[in-house]
Design an enzyme around this catalytic site. Structure first.
Site, PDB file in Angstrom:
ATOM      1  N   LYS A 191       4.669   4.165   5.561  1.00  0.00           N
ATOM      2  CA  LYS A 191       3.298   4.107   4.825  1.00  0.00           C
ATOM      3  C   LYS A 191       1.892   4.014   5.912  1.00  0.00           C
ATOM      4  O   LYS A 191       0.964   4.552   5.601  1.00  0.00           O
ATOM      5  CB  LYS A 191       2.948   3.095   4.656  1.00  0.00           C
ATOM      6  N   ALA A 198       1.251  -1.184   0.613  1.00  0.00           N
ATOM      7  CA  ALA A 198       0.150  -0.240   0.163  1.00  0.00           C
ATOM      8  C   ALA A 198       0.754   1.227   0.195  1.00  0.00           C
ATOM      9  O   ALA A 198       2.000   1.035   0.223  1.00  0.00           O
ATOM     10  CB  ALA A 198      -0.757  -0.091   1.036  1.00  0.00           C
ATOM     11  N   ASP A 199       0.114   2.435  -0.557  1.00  0.00           N
ATOM     12  CA  ASP A 199       1.404   3.597  -0.525  1.00  0.00           C
ATOM     13  C   ASP A 199       1.007   4.439   0.798  1.00  0.00           C
ATOM     14  O   ASP A 199       0.907   5.100   1.406  1.00  0.00           O
ATOM     15  CB  ASP A 199       0.762   4.502  -2.270  1.00  0.00           C
ATOM     16  N   LYS A 229      -3.763   2.758  -2.929  1.00  0.00           N
ATOM     17  CA  LYS A 229      -2.990   2.104  -3.634  1.00  0.00           C
ATOM     18  C   LYS A 229      -3.587   2.478  -5.078  1.00  0.00           C
ATOM     19  O   LYS A 229      -4.264   3.186  -5.421  1.00  0.00           O
ATOM     20  CB  LYS A 229      -3.313   0.608  -3.312  1.00  0.00           C
ATOM     21  N   GLY A 230      -2.380   2.780  -5.974  1.00  0.00           N
ATOM     22  CA  GLY A 230      -2.257   2.884  -7.336  1.00  0.00           C
ATOM     23  C   GLY A 230      -1.272   3.735  -7.899  1.00  0.00           C
ATOM     24  O   GLY A 230      -1.021   3.885  -8.465  1.00  0.00           O
ATOM     25  N   GLU A 278      -5.611  -4.807  -8.794  1.00  0.00           N
ATOM     26  CA  GLU A 278      -5.292  -4.813  -7.476  1.00  0.00           C
ATOM     27  C   GLU A 278      -6.697  -5.338  -6.458  1.00  0.00           C
ATOM     28  O   GLU A 278      -7.390  -6.040  -6.023  1.00  0.00           O
ATOM     29  CB  GLU A 278      -4.776  -3.890  -6.897  1.00  0.00           C
TER      30      GLU A 278
END
Length: 233
Positions: free
Chosen positions: A125, A87-88, A98-99, A107
């Site tokens: 994070k 995860a970001d 996310k992404g 995802e």
């Protein structure tokens, strides 16, 4: 210890392997942290572990294939036991952004097809409120500037405001594995993730957004003091 962020990612990824059992149907996420998990999984498969996996990106597929991990698709295996992904950003309720790697659509589909989702991250994070990391939103290329304007309006209705920019890679718009493009939304602070998710989900032109709400069951966070397990119920 003076662990680097990558050391913490690897620590979390290897801890997630303890949740994998023989015969499982796994979803394999995308990104640098998940790459450590896939590498560790490959070692266990080489040692005799039997699993079958659905990758969330072409990059993950290539890595898994190279390690001899048996792969399938959601069409062949529509229900998965467990997805492991990075995860970001991660908040205290295990809501995610996310992404960052551009694979958010696949995802999210894979995570939604799984009975459980484990998120693996380094300690940086973890945040109080989502939004410092620009929220990726996958959109169709047709009329994307118009979509970007509607996206801003929808976000504003949920109290999220900030620049929305087209993601560029190698001098041209970044293309997802599905052939779409990504708009990165620098909101800085998302006061109501549920409201924003709902507003974006009904905006024409938006394929999917990077808010993963209520999807993760466990977060494994790599820190200098060791791995921390966080659940939300």
């Amino acid at each position: 210890m003076n662990l680097t962020p990558d050391d913490e990612k690897k620590q979390a990824a290897l801890a997630a392997l303890d949740h994998v059992e023989g015969g499982m149907r796994l979803g394999l996420g995308t990104g640098t942290t998940t790459a450590h998990f896939v590498a560790g999984l490959g070692e266990r498969v080489k040692a005799g572990l039997k699993v079958i996996c659905v990758p969330t990106s072409e990059a993950t597929r290539l890595q898994a294939e190279g390690l001899g991990i048996r792969l399938t698709s959601l069409n062949e295996t529509p229900v998965l036991d467990l997805t492991v992904d990075g995860a970001d950003e991660l908040d205290g309720k295990l809501n995610l952004i996310k992404g960052g790697g551009g694979a958010l659509l696949r995802e999210k589909i894979v995570a939604a097809s799984s009975k459980r989702m484990i998120v693996i991250v380094d300690h940086s994070k973890r945040v109080e409120t989502l939004g410092k990391f620009p929220l990726p939103v996958e959109v169709v290329s047709f009329g994307w500037r118009s979509t970007a304007e509607r996206l801003k309006e929808a976000a504003g209705s949920a109290g999220a405001e900030g620049p929305v920019t087209l993601r560029i890679k190698d001098g041209k718009p970044f293309a997802t594995d599905g052939g779409n493009i990504i708009l990165d939304c620098a909101f800085g602070h998302i006061p109501d993730v549920t409201a924003l998710s709902a507003a974006l989900s009904i905006t024409p032109g938006i394929v999917e957004h990077g808010l993963f709400i209520g999807m993760a069951d466990l977060a494994i966070i790599g820190t200098e003091a060791g791995t921390e397990m966080v659940t939300w119920s």
